[in-house]
Design an enzyme around this catalytic site. Structure first.
Site, short mmCIF file in Angstrom:
data_model
loop_
_atom_site.label_atom_id
_atom_site.label_comp_id
_atom_site.label_asym_id
_atom_site.label_seq_id
_atom_site.Cartn_x
_atom_site.Cartn_y
_atom_site.Cartn_z
CG ASP A 1 -1.96 1.08 1.23
OD1 ASP A 1 -3.12 0.78 1.53
OD2 ASP A 1 -1.62 2.24 0.94
CG ASP B 1 -2.91 3.63 -2.22
OD1 ASP B 1 -3.94 2.94 -2.06
OD2 ASP B 1 -2.32 4.21 -1.30
CD GLU B 2 -5.43 -1.41 -0.28
OE1 GLU B 2 -5.66 -2.11 0.70
OE2 GLU B 2 -6.23 -0.58 -0.73
P1 TTP Z 1 -5.21 5.24 1.28
O1 TTP Z 1 -4.24 4.17 0.91
O2 TTP Z 1 -6.34 4.89 2.19
O3 TTP Z 1 -4.44 6.45 1.98
P2 TTP Z 1 -3.03 7.10 1.66
O4 TTP Z 1 -2.27 6.31 0.64
O5 TTP Z 1 -3.23 8.53 1.31
O6 TTP Z 1 -2.31 7.06 3.06
P3 TTP Z 1 -1.71 5.79 3.82
O7 TTP Z 1 -0.25 6.09 3.99
O8 TTP Z 1 -2.43 5.77 5.13
O9 TTP Z 1 -1.98 4.59 2.99
O10 TTP Z 1 -5.86 5.87 -0.02
C1 TTP Z 1 -5.16 5.99 -1.25
C2 TTP Z 1 -5.55 7.27 -1.96
O11 TTP Z 1 -6.96 7.32 -2.18
C3 TTP Z 1 -5.22 8.53 -1.16
O12 TTP Z 1 -3.90 8.99 -1.36
C4 TTP Z 1 -6.26 9.50 -1.65
C5 TTP Z 1 -7.43 8.66 -2.04
N1 TTP Z 1 -8.47 8.77 -0.99
C6 TTP Z 1 -9.52 9.66 -1.18
O13 TTP Z 1 -9.60 10.33 -2.20
N2 TTP Z 1 -10.45 9.78 -0.19
C7 TTP Z 1 -10.39 9.07 0.99
O14 TTP Z 1 -11.27 9.22 1.87
C8 TTP Z 1 -9.30 8.15 1.17
C9 TTP Z 1 -9.18 7.34 2.44
C10 TTP Z 1 -8.37 8.04 0.15
MG MG Z 2 -2.15 4.21 0.78
#
Ligand code: TTP
Ligand code: MG
Length: 356
Positions: free
Chosen positions: A8, A106-107
């Site tokens: 992720d 992103d995962e």
């Molecule tokens: P995530 O993987 O949940 O978050 P992240 O990558 O920003 O942070 P982390 O280090 O905790 O993994 O989400 C991936 C992308 O999806 C994030 O960069 C932006 C988008 N997103 C939104 O647009 N709205 C949201 O509510 C969330 C949780 C994510």
């Molecule tokens: Mg992420």
């Protein structure tokens, strides 16, 4: 022995921005709508870890984020850029997997069981993956490694930011035991409230509860919850076709200036796109509308959901509020609606069958 990785990306949208704007590195950065000195509407999509120190997080209104940290740099989202970057990340990751499953922008899950003989090898392998993504794209990520998807995913949460966490065979139950029940994959707000009413506050307590009683309360999903709480998940990493966003466009036969007609066409496109999204088992995080005027001037507006949804009503609401920003009286040639940040509907979706 299965060896499964969940990779992720860390603070993904904001990390993408740091790559092309190195001058913002080390400063608090949030991606979302313009906070307009605290008067702006819309939410934070994500923010870097510097901004998280101030309490800013995904889904928070930008006005609130602004008051938490006035020095925070707010950047409006550029989905095309994030999707292109995501494509490059996924291309790299795919090369490290026997079986590969992208689950959101992103995962992804990687099953590399055939290539690795031990968790020690798996750790070195994960370091290689992290280094490669950092060297080629300048982006940090975290990796959870375990013998099933559930534990790999939960291990990844623990690994964040920029780390690796392994949960070995036989360690699953212990790893989960003391975690808050809300941390368990598949447990949303409603389930959590129901479990807490029963005095179940930790995953360990759920693991020890009576499975028959769980089925009485949650239907078939009770079995899944029970298995998850015991660290059991037999599901396979399954290759899925790539869907990054789902959208619809429409060109008016004659340039249209009546906002009522324009709005109703937007909503029609919205309904069609949501239908496709649901049929493919996705939920969306972002909603974007596009308008092209008669003079070819084009505008794009976006908003983000606090949590993923596939609700037609929520989608329509977002679209209606975005359409409000369209210049009144100006003739429109073409419009578009797009749902992005797609994720596969998880346990939460199944739960709606039991709590409507
Ligand atoms: P995530 O993987 O949940 O978050 P992240 O990558 O920003 O942070 P982390 O280090 O905790 O993994 O989400 C991936 C992308 O999806 C994030 O960069 C932006 C988008 N997103 C939104 O647009 N709205 C949201 O509510 C969330 C949780 C994510
Ligand atoms: Mg992420």
């Amino acid at each position: 022995m299965r060896i499964i990785f969940l990779v992720d990306m860390d603070y993904f949208f904001a990390a993408c921005e740091e790559v092309r704007r190195p001058e913002i590195r080390g400063k608090p950065v949030a991606v979302g709508a313009d906070p307009k000195a605290g008067k702006g509407r819309g939410v934070v999509m994500t923010c870097n870890y510097e901004a998280r120190k101030y309490g800013i997080k995904s889904g928070m209104p930008v006005s609130k984020a602004y008051f938490l940290c006035k020095d925070c740099i707010f950047i409006e989202p550029d989905f095309d850029y994030y999707e292109r970057t995501s494509g490059k990340v996924m291309d790299i990751l795919r090369g490290y997997a026997d079986k590969f499953e992208q689950v959101s922008i992103d995962e992804a899950y990687l099953d590399a069981s055939n290539r690795l003989g031990s968790y020690e090898e798996a750790e070195t392998y994960a370091k290689r993956i992290k280094d490669r993504i950092m060297e080629e794209l300048g982006l940090p990520c975290s990796i959870g490694i375990s013998y099933n998807k559930l534990l790999a995913k939960m291990a990844c949460q623990e690994a964040k930011p920029n780390g690796i966490k392994i949960v070995r065979e036989g360690e699953g139950k212990k790893f989960l035991e003391n975690m808050d029940i809300g941390e368990l994959y598949g447990v949303g707000k409603k389930i959590r409230e129901k479990l807490e009413k029963e005095g179940i506050k930790t995953i360990g307590q759920l693991a020890k509860s009576n499975v028959i009683e769980l089925v009485e309360k949650f239907g078939k999903y009770g079995i899944e919850l029970y298995n998850y709480s015991n660290g059991i998940d037999e599901s396979e990493v399954v290759e899925n076709y790539e869907v990054k966003s789902i959208g619809r466009e429409y060109t008016f036969e004659k340039d249209e200036a009546d906002l009522k007609n324009i709005t109703s066409k937007y909503l029609e496109l919205c309904d069609e796109a949501i239908k496709e999204l649901k049929s493919k088992g996705f939920e969306f995080k972002t909603v974007t509308i596009k308008v092209r005027y008669y003079d070819f001037e084009e505008h794009i507006k976006s908003t983000s959901m606090a949590s993923p949804s596939d609700s037609e009503e929520a989608a329509r609401k977002c679209i209606s509020s975005l359409v409000n920003g369209i210049e009144k009286g100006k003739k429109v040639r073409k419009i578009g609606v797009r749902f992005g940040g797609l994720v596969k509907a998880l346990g939460q979706k199944k739960l709606s069958l039991y709590f409507s």
